[in-house]
Design an enzyme around this catalytic site. Sequence first.
Site, PDB file in Angstrom:
ATOM      1  N   CYS A 114      -5.595  -2.487   2.415  1.00 29.36           N
ATOM      2  CA  CYS A 114      -5.651  -2.368   3.528  1.00 29.36           C
ATOM      3  C   CYS A 114      -6.721  -2.885   3.759  1.00 29.36           C
ATOM      4  CB  CYS A 114      -5.174  -0.722   3.970  1.00 29.36           C
ATOM      5  SG  CYS A 114      -4.423  -1.199   5.943  1.00 29.36           S
TER       6      CYS A 114
ATOM      7  N   LYS B 232      -9.091   4.756  -2.922  1.00 29.69           N
ATOM      8  CA  LYS B 232      -9.348   3.549  -1.462  1.00 29.69           C
ATOM      9  C   LYS B 232     -10.142   4.600  -0.561  1.00 29.69           C
ATOM     10  CE  LYS B 232      -7.568   2.260   3.230  1.00 29.69           C
ATOM     11  NZ  LYS B 232      -6.385   2.034   4.084  1.00 29.69           N
TER      12      LYS B 232
ATOM     13  N   GLU C 259       0.492  -1.402  -0.041  1.00 30.12           N
ATOM     14  CA  GLU C 259      -0.077   0.105   0.316  1.00 30.12           C
ATOM     15  C   GLU C 259       0.769   0.891  -0.107  1.00 30.12           C
ATOM     16  OE1 GLU C 259      -3.804   1.661   2.570  1.00 30.12           O
ATOM     17  OE2 GLU C 259      -2.040   0.820   3.565  1.00 30.12           O
TER      18      GLU C 259
END
Length: 325
Positions: free
Chosen positions: A170, A136, A45
């Site tokens: 994540c 994200k 990430e």
Amino acid sequence: MEDKLSIAIAQIAPVWLNKSATINKVESAILEASAQNASLVCFGETLLPGYPFWLDLTGGSKFNDPVQKEIFAHYLSQAVSIEEGDLGSICSLAKEKQIAVYLGIAERAGDRGGHSVYCSLVYIDRSGLIQSVHRKLMPTYEERLSWSIGDGHGLRVHSLESFTVGGLNCWENWMPMARSALYAQGENLHVAVWPGNTNNTIDVTRHLAKENRMYVLSVSGLMRREDIGPDVPHHDLIFGNAQDFPGDGGSCIAAPDGSWIVEPLGPEETVLTAVIDMQTVREERQNFDPSGHYSRPDVFELRVNRERQKLTTFSDEKLTTSSDE
């Protein structure tokens, strides 16, 4: 179709907050994965140019704090602009070596003004083309002090030989509806990217594998105290408060039955490959397929907005002139 696929974990540390130097490390890892005959290589990430570890170490929530402003300004200057071609050399290398790449980047998004940072996961196919950029959906806790909220545009899967691959950033991997959006598109190889924490990967990797009867590759970055370079603003403050391993790795691969193919790795830089087999997916889907025979679309329906969110829409009208002559 060929059932077997070679996939690679690239658990490496960035040259923290240095875009050009980190690109060099990414390209070296791609070459190493290619030399091991991998068809896909994955990175952690926001590996490029690094995860915002400083937030926990410098009082990141202080409002209007000069320290936070200076560090963020540096982060923004090193963030990736896809529109300006920052990933061009990586795309060219992917094409040359015929290897697909999943790469976590801190994106300076031109379509949102160019002054905010998004945690983005980029998929580059084996012909060197960027096929998706997933921002994200919800940065976690202190991440919201440096990253903006993304959208559903990148909730997409991609064909890779006999597999269908998708990915999430994540803690998005804990979001049932985000996972379901990928499952419903036929995902059977999932890439979960992390900044580097074994505590994150050890449980969710096996859970996702068993939930969708698929292979799950969790790839983490690595961050050591010595990776905080002297050119980073407020180096002494960040370095003085850092632990030995702000990011301790934990990359791993689970099979569709939840068993380990690669157990969580320790805090070391490595490029590691494994061969996966589509036949195993077929076998495990025999008794449970959450988007197929075990779904109930008459009861449940998920709607996904995949429009890229934008602030403005311009309608430029062509100006015309008239004459009585």
